[in-house]
Design an enzyme around this catalytic site. Sequence first.
Site, PDB file in Angstrom:
ATOM      1  N   HIS A  71       0.890  -1.178   0.000  1.00 34.75           N
ATOM      2  CA  HIS A  71       0.000   0.000   0.000  1.00 34.75           C
ATOM      3  C   HIS A  71       0.922   1.220   0.000  1.00 34.75           C
ATOM      4  CE1 HIS A  71      -3.512  -2.474   1.383  1.00 34.75           C
ATOM      5  NE2 HIS A  71      -2.551  -3.179   1.963  1.00 34.75           N
ATOM      6  N   ARG A  73      -0.168   4.377  -0.868  1.00 34.13           N
ATOM      7  CA  ARG A  73      -0.924   5.537  -0.355  1.00 34.13           C
ATOM      8  C   ARG A  73      -1.160   6.701  -1.287  1.00 34.13           C
ATOM      9  NH1 ARG A  73      -2.888   2.256   3.305  1.00 34.13           N
ATOM     10  NH2 ARG A  73      -1.668   1.997   5.211  1.00 34.13           N
ATOM     11  N   ASN A 103      -6.706   0.683  -2.053  1.00 38.89           N
ATOM     12  CA  ASN A 103      -7.406   1.452  -1.013  1.00 38.89           C
ATOM     13  C   ASN A 103      -6.747   2.804  -0.751  1.00 38.89           C
ATOM     14  OD1 ASN A 103      -5.243  -0.027   0.061  1.00 38.89           O
ATOM     15  ND2 ASN A 103      -6.099  -0.066   2.109  1.00 38.89           N
ATOM     16  N   HIS A 242      -2.587 -12.454   3.066  1.00 44.89           N
ATOM     17  CA  HIS A 242      -2.204 -12.431   4.492  1.00 44.89           C
ATOM     18  C   HIS A 242      -3.004 -13.396   5.381  1.00 44.89           C
ATOM     19  CE1 HIS A 242      -5.469  -9.603   4.190  1.00 44.89           C
ATOM     20  NE2 HIS A 242      -4.746  -8.536   4.017  1.00 44.89           N
ATOM     21  N   ASN A 288      -4.455  -5.786  10.058  1.00 45.34           N
ATOM     22  CA  ASN A 288      -5.612  -6.632   9.754  1.00 45.34           C
ATOM     23  C   ASN A 288      -5.266  -7.565   8.602  1.00 45.34           C
ATOM     24  OD1 ASN A 288      -6.980  -4.923  11.553  1.00 45.34           O
ATOM     25  ND2 ASN A 288      -7.694  -3.611   9.885  1.00 45.34           N
ATOM     26  N   ASP A 315       2.506  -6.746   2.520  1.00 42.29           N
ATOM     27  CA  ASP A 315       1.388  -5.934   2.997  1.00 42.29           C
ATOM     28  C   ASP A 315       1.917  -4.638   3.621  1.00 42.29           C
ATOM     29  OD1 ASP A 315      -1.139  -5.053   3.519  1.00 42.29           O
ATOM     30  OD2 ASP A 315      -1.537  -6.410   5.179  1.00 42.29           O
ATOM     31  N   HIS A 319       1.580   3.945   8.134  1.00 41.54           N
ATOM     32  CA  HIS A 319       0.839   5.049   8.768  1.00 41.54           C
ATOM     33  C   HIS A 319       1.897   5.884   9.474  1.00 41.54           C
ATOM     34  CE1 HIS A 319      -3.000   3.077   7.957  1.00 41.54           C
ATOM     35  NE2 HIS A 319      -2.459   1.948   8.390  1.00 41.54           N
TER      36      HIS A 319
HETATM   37  O1  DOR Z   1      -3.531  -3.839   8.409  1.00 45.16           O
HETATM   38  C1  DOR Z   1      -3.896  -3.549   7.282  1.00 45.16           C
HETATM   39  N1  DOR Z   1      -3.597  -2.373   6.732  1.00 45.16           N
HETATM   40  N2  DOR Z   1      -4.622  -4.430   6.588  1.00 45.16           N
HETATM   41  C2  DOR Z   1      -5.215  -4.084   5.439  1.00 45.16           C
HETATM   42  O2  DOR Z   1      -5.930  -4.878   4.905  1.00 45.16           O
HETATM   43  C3  DOR Z   1      -5.061  -2.737   4.877  1.00 45.16           C
HETATM   44  C4  DOR Z   1      -3.822  -2.130   5.354  1.00 45.16           C
HETATM   45  C5  DOR Z   1      -3.776  -0.657   5.086  1.00 45.16           C
HETATM   46  O3  DOR Z   1      -3.989  -0.272   3.930  1.00 45.16           O
HETATM   47  O4  DOR Z   1      -3.507   0.106   6.002  1.00 45.16           O
END
Ligand code: DOR
Length: 451
Positions: A71, A73, A103, A242, A288, A315, A319
């Site tokens: 990801h 961002r 996402n 995952h 997650n 994954d 953040h």
């Molecule tokens: O922990 C997670 N973070 N699981 C996900 O499925 C999405 C990901 C995120 O984009 O932050």
Amino acid sequence: MNNAFPATTGDVLVRGGQVVTASEVLDGTDVLVRDGKVEAVGPVLDAPADVPVVNAAGLLVFPGLIDTQVHFREPGLEHKEDLASGALAAVAGGITGFCEMPNTKPPTTNPAALEDKLARAAGRCRADHAFFLGASRENADQLGEWETMPGCAGVKVFMGSSTGTLLVDDDETLERVLRSGSRRVAIHSEDEDRLVELAQGRPEHVTVADHPKLRDIEAAVRSTTRLLDLVERTGRRVHILHISTADEIAIVKERNLGELVTLEATPNHLFMCAPECYERWGTLAQMNPPVRDRRHQDAIREAVADGTISVIGSDHAPHTAEEKAGSYPNTPSGIPGVQTTVPLLLTAVRDGWLTYPHIVRLLSKRAREIYGFATKGPFEKGRDGDVVIVDPSITEPLPLSWLRSQTGFSPFEGMELAGWPVATFVRGRLVYAAHKEVGNPIGAPIEYALG
Ligand code: DOR
């Protein structure tokens, strides 16, 4: 160290390294890349005098390694990471190509959003790349038409809510997604109804150590069971991302659907376990589906070692430290990892539960087979000349200063290394060496063999 790795522009002869294939390690072997493509692999190759030579004696030489779940961002959440910084962290960790998740903000749910990401990546990414389309109730029937677009990694479904707004929580929509198109669909498998039920019944005081209870085994098992029923009904290939429970691995084995259902594990679930990870790292270990206890970790390790799990995806889900410093459950889920995947897998080899060829299978051979890369994969004449050189003698504790993600933290900070990627080549061009980027970003869309 840059002197040892000359800047290259498509041609390179990597001389005398330990070349890792999907099945063995070839000592004292050369890899010749001409014009961006693998030309030959073998002992003592000849090359014209103008081809730069890299002396790889004592070093491991891997083919390009692809991270099929990151990801990065961009657009919309660039304060966490962007395509340039994510790709930089990738090549710094020996990852030559990445497949990025939808996402973002806005989510990648239509051709314009996909083209926007490809345009943003051009000239800014140091690794090759592709982007997933996110499934939704609105676009379910069009995905089959769009999934073949150049630069598209395939379709991703979130069966349970995670970071962002994407969600396909009902079987009817999921079936429409599975009946639209033919490429393998990547699935985040957690049952939304169960997650909502658990959130509603949540005690007033919870800590991050409760995360595995608030996204429990039942949530994972219910969702995966529903998914497998639909796979049997539709015949559509899926890749469950995952995987976090021993229970799902057992169910997938029992249903015995062969290549219809393939599995991914993350380094987080392989190299951390509860409750220690939450005690030590707090919300930095929150993701997650959650990292669970040792029973699950052991089962995931065993399934990776025996090939039941075919692919590792980091994954990488960055953040900011401030966001992570909030109070659970309001903290975001996700752990950065694109740069630590290869180093962690090297520690698994040192510790004796994986081999170097496993790394090639997990990040190259099986990734190629599962997602259909046309030009990426283990060394073979004509494939992209992506090369990752690892120095196995680097065994110090991992300093944070080596990491290039914008996040500035990692739960793997300080781990005892068992090797480190010291040079990364993409299509014969040196892109990273001696902790520094080299040249201009030359990443290009990954090509797929469809149909
Ligand atoms: O922990 C997670 N973070 N699981 C996900 O499925 C999405 C990901 C995120 O984009 O932050």
